[in-house]
Motif scaffolding. Structure first.
Motif, PDB file in Angstrom:
ATOM      1  N   ILE A  44      -7.982 -94.784   2.108  1.00  0.00           N
ATOM      2  CA  ILE A  44      -8.170 -94.293   3.472  1.00  0.00           C
ATOM      3  C   ILE A  44      -9.566 -93.705   3.656  1.00  0.00           C
ATOM      4  N   ALA A  49      -1.174 -95.718   6.922  1.00  0.00           N
ATOM      5  CA  ALA A  49      -1.143 -95.453   5.487  1.00  0.00           C
ATOM      6  C   ALA A  49       0.188 -95.865   4.871  1.00  0.00           C
ATOM      7  N   GLY A  99       0.153 -92.106   1.320  1.00  0.00           N
ATOM      8  CA  GLY A  99      -0.802 -91.529   2.253  1.00  0.00           C
ATOM      9  C   GLY A  99      -2.253 -91.729   1.850  1.00  0.00           C
ATOM     10  N   LYS A 100      -2.507 -92.424   0.730  1.00  0.00           N
ATOM     11  CA  LYS A 100      -3.874 -92.634   0.260  1.00  0.00           C
ATOM     12  C   LYS A 100      -4.370 -94.061   0.477  1.00  0.00           C
ATOM     13  N   GLN A 101      -3.483 -95.020   0.569  1.00  0.00           N
ATOM     14  CA  GLN A 101      -3.842 -96.423   0.743  1.00  0.00           C
ATOM     15  C   GLN A 101      -3.461 -96.876   2.153  1.00  0.00           C
ATOM     16  N   ALA A 102      -4.340 -97.707   2.756  1.00  0.00           N
ATOM     17  CA  ALA A 102      -4.069 -98.248   4.097  1.00  0.00           C
ATOM     18  C   ALA A 102      -3.362 -99.577   3.976  1.00  0.00           C
TER      19      ALA A 102
END
Length: 611
Positions: free
Chosen positions: A420, A447, A451-454
């Motif tokens: 992200i 995400a 919550g860190k990768q799109a």
């Protein structure tokens, strides 16, 4: 005919030096004497071993003879032979050692019937003369050469100044290119009785220095004379800047700075030219600034000592119309008419009045009084401008969305960056270079569970109010001249587009770009010569417009450049050679220009020489 090396002494300094002369031995009263035909000067550069062949070639050129074996001369020596032969033939004195009978006549003044060998006809030394005559005529209209004499500029420097200015009008380029043009392509030297072929290149540089020494006086006097010549009104003043780039780094010039290039030459250092003009497009003042000069910081310096009449209306674009400049104009008693720098746009068609532009299209103007600041704002809407802006914005939007699709498409590929924080940085860089289009988009990264990768990228277009997209085709004018009606204000502002045409003429037709000098004073001189050339072009175009001839300088120059002066040489029945130096007959379009300005259709007259 031979060349003699003679030692002489300078009457001014007492210095001894050698000079070279082309002489001929003649018997005078039972004595053989050497008679000087041409003084070749102290800088005659032809190698002594070539002198016999050079004299042989000069003899052939002046007498019309041909040799079984032509003299084997290098190109430079052959060119020198051509120049010396032309100088001999140009002598008009009846007492010339060549027994020259010459005349300068107008067409149709009298007839001169000769029996000649038509097969011996040769046409030599073509030189352009149309632009040269027109440039000298414009100089005469404002007394430029007389002004240089009054300022104490010496004869050689005056010739260099005239040559540089007319060279900028006819064949714009560097001083070296102008020097070549004057010597090998132009008949300006014949019209002025100046030998540009022998003039050193350094004379043009020194001529530029002499101009800069008197720049302020020359600009003031010439504008006053133009003002009187055309009866101009000075109630409207136009001000704008442009820049030109250097060939090279120009490290010795403190004004050579990298800045925002209007020609997209961000790889080159720049120098900025500021012009103050009247409403008719004539230059009142010019000055050069550093290439990175802020437009808004130059106005007070340029107008401070201008001497414009009290209450003059200053017209300028948004780049110079800062609040500080507007405050200064009010404090100095000037009125102003500028493009507003406000980003917000508003327009109500029902409250606007329609007017017709010069092209026949419709324009709608909404007038808004600002009593707090004692100003008027004109919100102008043009349908053509709206279509143009919509087309531009559509193109930018397509590029922006294509970049977003590229980012979104990469999310489905295994090795593409999906973090992200990194994607936000990439989107931020995209917004930065998107020319304001990004403000009309809402962009969201979806995400994954961590919550860190799109896993997806979504966007929607939401045009912001009071921007270029809503509504398109609207611009705002701001003025403290509250007594004029809306149409008069708008038509006065349109004069600024004439200033933009001035810059286009300077850059594309008169050689403002690029600059080859590196020294500051030489750069200033080059730009000032271009400005003076523009003044002469404006005089010519304005006089022709009053007579129904409307054309850009490039078209006029093409028409004028066709006319040449040439020398026609014949062998006569009595064995002598007849040389006739004359301009070609003007084409109908050129003849109409000459007739409109009452100029000689055969510049330089007709010169006939018998040898």
């Amino acid at each position: 005919m031979f060349i003699r090396r003679t030692q002489t002494r300078s009457s001014a300094t007492g210095e001894r030096y050698f000079t070279y002369r082309l002489v001929r031995a003649e018997r005078i009263q039972n004595k053989v004497r050497q008679v000087t035909l041409v003084n070749l000067g102290r800088h005659f550069a032809v190698d002594q071993t070539l002198w016999p062949a050079l004299c042989q070639r000069i003899e052939a050129l002046t007498t019309g003879q041909s040799y079984l074996l032509e003299p084997d001369l290098p190109m430079a020596a052959s060119a020198e032979a051509e120049r010396i032969a032309a100088q001999l033939l140009a002598r008009t004195s009846a007492a010339s050692p060549l027994s020259v009978a010459s005349s300068s006549t107008k067409q149709g003044e009298h007839t001169d019937v000769q029996a000649v060998d038509v097969n011996s006809l040769e046409l030599v030394r073509p030189r352009s003369v149309g632009v040269e005559q027109m440039g000298l005529w414009a100089m005469q209209q404002i007394g430029l050469i007389d002004l240089l004499i009054e300022l104490g500029v010496s004869g050689p420097l005056r010739a260099g100044i005239v040559g540089s200015i007319i060279g900028s009008m006819a064949s714009p380029g560097s001083e070296a290119a102008t020097h070549r043009w004057l010597g090998s392509q132009s008949a300006l030297g014949e019209l002025l009785d100046v030998d540009y072929e022998r003039m050193p290149l350094m004379t043009l540089y020194r001529a530029s220095d002499a101009l800069m020494k008197h720049q302020a006086v020359i600009e003031r006097v010439l504008y006053d004379r133009v003002h009187d010549l055309f009866g101009l009104e000075t109630t409207v003043t136009l001000y704008d800047l442009t820049n030109t780039y250097f060939e090279g780094v120009a490290a010795a010039n403190p004004k050579a700075k990298h800045g925002r290039s209007k020609e997209k030459r961000h790889d080159c250092p720049l120098v900025t030219l500021g012009l103050v003009l009247d409403g008719s497009g004539f230059v009142r003042r010019s000055e050069t600034f550093a290439g990175n000069a802020a437009e808004g910081q130059t106005l007070a310096h340029m107008l401070g000592n201008l001497g414009a009449p009290a209450g003059a209306l200053v017209v300028m674009d948004a780049g110079i119309a800062t609040d500080a400049n507007l405050f200064w104009l009010r404090e100095q008693g000037y009125r102003y008419l500028v493009v507003s720098r406000e980003r917000a746009r508003q327009f109500e068609l029902e409250a606007a009045i329609p007017i017709e532009t010069a092209t026949g299209s419709a324009l709608h103007i909404q007038r808004v009084e600002d009593s707090d600041h004692q100003e008027v704002r004109l919100y102008c809407y043009s349908e053509q401008r709206a279509q143009k802006e919509q087309s531009i914005h559509q193109r930018f939007c397509e590029r922006f969305e294509a970049s977003l699709k590229s980012i979104a498409g990469g999310l489905s590929k295994p090795r593409t960056e999906k973090r992200i924080d990194k994607l936000n940085e990439r989107i931020g860089r995209l917004k930065e270079r998107s020319r304001g289009i990004s403000q009309h988009y809402v962009i969201e990264l979806i995400a994954d569970e961590t919550g860190k990768q799109a896993i997806a990228l979504r966007w929607s277009k939401q045009p912001q109010p009071n921007s270029r997209l809503t509504p398109p085709g609207v611009y705002c004018l701001r003025t403290n001249e509250t007594s004029w009606d809306s149409e008069r204000l708008w038509r006065t502002y349109i004069m600024l587009t004439d200033l933009e045409a001035v810059f286009r003429s300077l850059k594309s037709e008169l050689g403002l770009r690029p600059v080859y000098h590196h020294k500051e004073h030489r750069v200033d001189g080059h730009l000032f010569i271009t400005v003076l050339a523009y003044q002469l072009v404006q005089i010519i175009r304005r006089q022709l417009q009053t007579r129904g001839i409307k054309a850009r300088w490039r078209s006029l120059r093409d028409t004028l450049s066709v006319q040449q002066r040439v020398t026609a040489s014949f062998r006569c029945a009595d064995g002598r050679t007849l040389h006739v130096r004359k301009a070609t007959r003007p084409e109908p379009e050129l003849a109409a220009i000459y007739q409109a300005l009452s100029l000689d259709p055969l510049p330089g007259g007709v010169i006939k020489t018998y040898v």
